[in-house]
Design a protein around this motif. Sequence first.
Motif, PDB file in Angstrom:
ATOM      1  N   HIS A 148       0.752  -1.218  -0.019  1.00  0.00           N
ATOM      2  CA  HIS A 148       0.175   0.089  -0.182  1.00  0.00           C
ATOM      3  C   HIS A 148       0.905   1.162  -0.068  1.00  0.00           C
ATOM      4  O   HIS A 148       0.624   2.229  -0.695  1.00  0.00           O
ATOM      5  CB  HIS A 148      -0.883  -0.054   1.179  1.00  0.00           C
ATOM      6  N   ARG A 149       1.830   1.118   0.738  1.00  0.00           N
ATOM      7  CA  ARG A 149       2.711   2.295   0.768  1.00  0.00           C
ATOM      8  C   ARG A 149       3.722   2.620  -0.469  1.00  0.00           C
ATOM      9  O   ARG A 149       3.763   3.687  -0.974  1.00  0.00           O
ATOM     10  CB  ARG A 149       3.738   2.420   1.958  1.00  0.00           C
ATOM     11  N   LEU A 161      -3.524  -6.496  -4.474  1.00  0.00           N
ATOM     12  CA  LEU A 161      -2.717  -6.858  -3.482  1.00  0.00           C
ATOM     13  C   LEU A 161      -2.115  -8.060  -3.639  1.00  0.00           C
ATOM     14  O   LEU A 161      -0.852  -8.284  -3.691  1.00  0.00           O
ATOM     15  CB  LEU A 161      -3.529  -6.925  -2.089  1.00  0.00           C
ATOM     16  N   TYR A 162      -2.911  -9.126  -4.039  1.00  0.00           N
ATOM     17  CA  TYR A 162      -2.164 -10.565  -4.594  1.00  0.00           C
ATOM     18  C   TYR A 162      -1.264 -10.263  -5.781  1.00  0.00           C
ATOM     19  O   TYR A 162      -0.285 -11.127  -5.895  1.00  0.00           O
ATOM     20  CB  TYR A 162      -3.562 -11.525  -5.064  1.00  0.00           C
ATOM     21  N   LEU A 163      -1.822  -9.652  -6.704  1.00  0.00           N
ATOM     22  CA  LEU A 163      -0.614  -9.544  -7.768  1.00  0.00           C
ATOM     23  C   LEU A 163       0.440  -8.958  -7.344  1.00  0.00           C
ATOM     24  O   LEU A 163       1.733  -9.410  -7.791  1.00  0.00           O
ATOM     25  CB  LEU A 163      -1.270  -8.529  -8.953  1.00  0.00           C
ATOM     26  N   ALA A 164       0.449  -7.949  -6.470  1.00  0.00           N
ATOM     27  CA  ALA A 164       1.798  -7.559  -6.098  1.00  0.00           C
ATOM     28  C   ALA A 164       2.568  -8.379  -4.994  1.00  0.00           C
ATOM     29  O   ALA A 164       3.656  -8.319  -5.265  1.00  0.00           O
ATOM     30  CB  ALA A 164       1.536  -6.141  -5.261  1.00  0.00           C
ATOM     31  N   TYR A 165       1.651  -9.472  -4.461  1.00  0.00           N
ATOM     32  CA  TYR A 165       2.396 -10.379  -3.448  1.00  0.00           C
ATOM     33  C   TYR A 165       3.044 -11.312  -4.225  1.00  0.00           C
ATOM     34  O   TYR A 165       3.994 -11.809  -3.725  1.00  0.00           O
ATOM     35  CB  TYR A 165       1.085 -10.894  -2.534  1.00  0.00           C
ATOM     36  N   HIS A 166       2.432 -11.594  -5.285  1.00  0.00           N
ATOM     37  CA  HIS A 166       3.114 -12.573  -6.138  1.00  0.00           C
ATOM     38  C   HIS A 166       4.288 -12.138  -7.033  1.00  0.00           C
ATOM     39  O   HIS A 166       5.303 -12.947  -7.261  1.00  0.00           O
ATOM     40  CB  HIS A 166       1.962 -13.065  -7.236  1.00  0.00           C
ATOM     41  N   GLU A 167       3.974 -10.721  -7.704  1.00  0.00           N
ATOM     42  CA  GLU A 167       5.289 -10.501  -8.376  1.00  0.00           C
ATOM     43  C   GLU A 167       6.145  -9.481  -7.741  1.00  0.00           C
ATOM     44  O   GLU A 167       7.010  -9.345  -8.426  1.00  0.00           O
ATOM     45  CB  GLU A 167       4.305  -9.533  -9.707  1.00  0.00           C
ATOM     46  N   GLY A 168       5.886  -9.218  -6.759  1.00  0.00           N
ATOM     47  CA  GLY A 168       6.759  -8.070  -6.040  1.00  0.00           C
ATOM     48  C   GLY A 168       6.189  -6.657  -6.204  1.00  0.00           C
ATOM     49  O   GLY A 168       5.863  -6.533  -7.425  1.00  0.00           O
ATOM     50  N   ALA A 169       6.767  -5.657  -5.776  1.00  0.00           N
ATOM     51  CA  ALA A 169       6.480  -4.372  -5.929  1.00  0.00           C
ATOM     52  C   ALA A 169       7.168  -3.940  -7.455  1.00  0.00           C
ATOM     53  O   ALA A 169       6.458  -3.359  -8.187  1.00  0.00           O
ATOM     54  CB  ALA A 169       7.215  -3.215  -4.957  1.00  0.00           C
ATOM     55  N   GLY A 170       8.282  -4.248  -7.648  1.00  0.00           N
ATOM     56  CA  GLY A 170       8.797  -4.220  -8.931  1.00  0.00           C
ATOM     57  C   GLY A 170       8.417  -4.642 -10.124  1.00  0.00           C
ATOM     58  O   GLY A 170       7.954  -3.969 -11.236  1.00  0.00           O
ATOM     59  N   GLY A 171       7.756  -5.914 -10.103  1.00  0.00           N
ATOM     60  CA  GLY A 171       7.150  -6.631 -11.004  1.00  0.00           C
ATOM     61  C   GLY A 171       5.972  -6.050 -11.370  1.00  0.00           C
ATOM     62  O   GLY A 171       5.418  -5.967 -12.624  1.00  0.00           O
TER      63      GLY A 171
END
Length: 222
Positions: A148-149, A161-171
């Motif tokens: 979120h930050r 949130l799950y997309l970011a969880y799976h791919e990481g912030a950079g991805g």
Amino acid sequence: MDRQGRAPGVVARAVRWLLIVGLGLLASGCAMLAPSPPQDQSNICEIFREQPEWYDYARDAQEQWGTPIATQMAFVQRESSFRSHVRPPRKRILGIFPGPRSSSARGYAQAQDPVWGEYQDDAGSLFARRTHMQDATDFIGWYNARTHRQLGISLHNPEHLYLAYHEGAGGYRRGSYRNKPRVRQAARQVGALASRYQSQLAACEAEFRCRRFYQVWPFCRG
């Protein structure tokens, strides 16, 4: 030779064998103590009826980090199906011999070694375990708060949130998930499950808030 006529090498091998057996029994004992996966994983009320302390852990993580209980549990269901010691399968060498695992992911939240280390340094205890639900829900809450930050994704948007969880912030910033239909499908499923869990929890949460003998309405947690 020692005083009883045994070769030092034989003694050393016996000690090593006893250590291996002892460690194996210890690991088996830990696995046996872990809760069995809930029978009905489609209903968060039934999940918490089987494991009521999981509600406490998820509620604490929600209060600490802001991710709703339903979203946390949807993440855990997707990542591990509520299996405490699950790990990615090993690759096979020549189709026969066990090789390395595809990643270091482990436990309820399938957290990998590098990010788990970051979590421990930033917010978690050095004794936190990926195989314990309390630490897994806290990790998910911590990770989503960081997402979120960094990315501005709402804590009430479980799909992204799950997309970011799976791919990481950079991805996620690069849109790496756009070329991964399975990841996008998994994220949609997480979003749908979180929504279902939220509706179910609204009908049964009161029984988990006030289930202990010392928790008397209206003084139990609202």
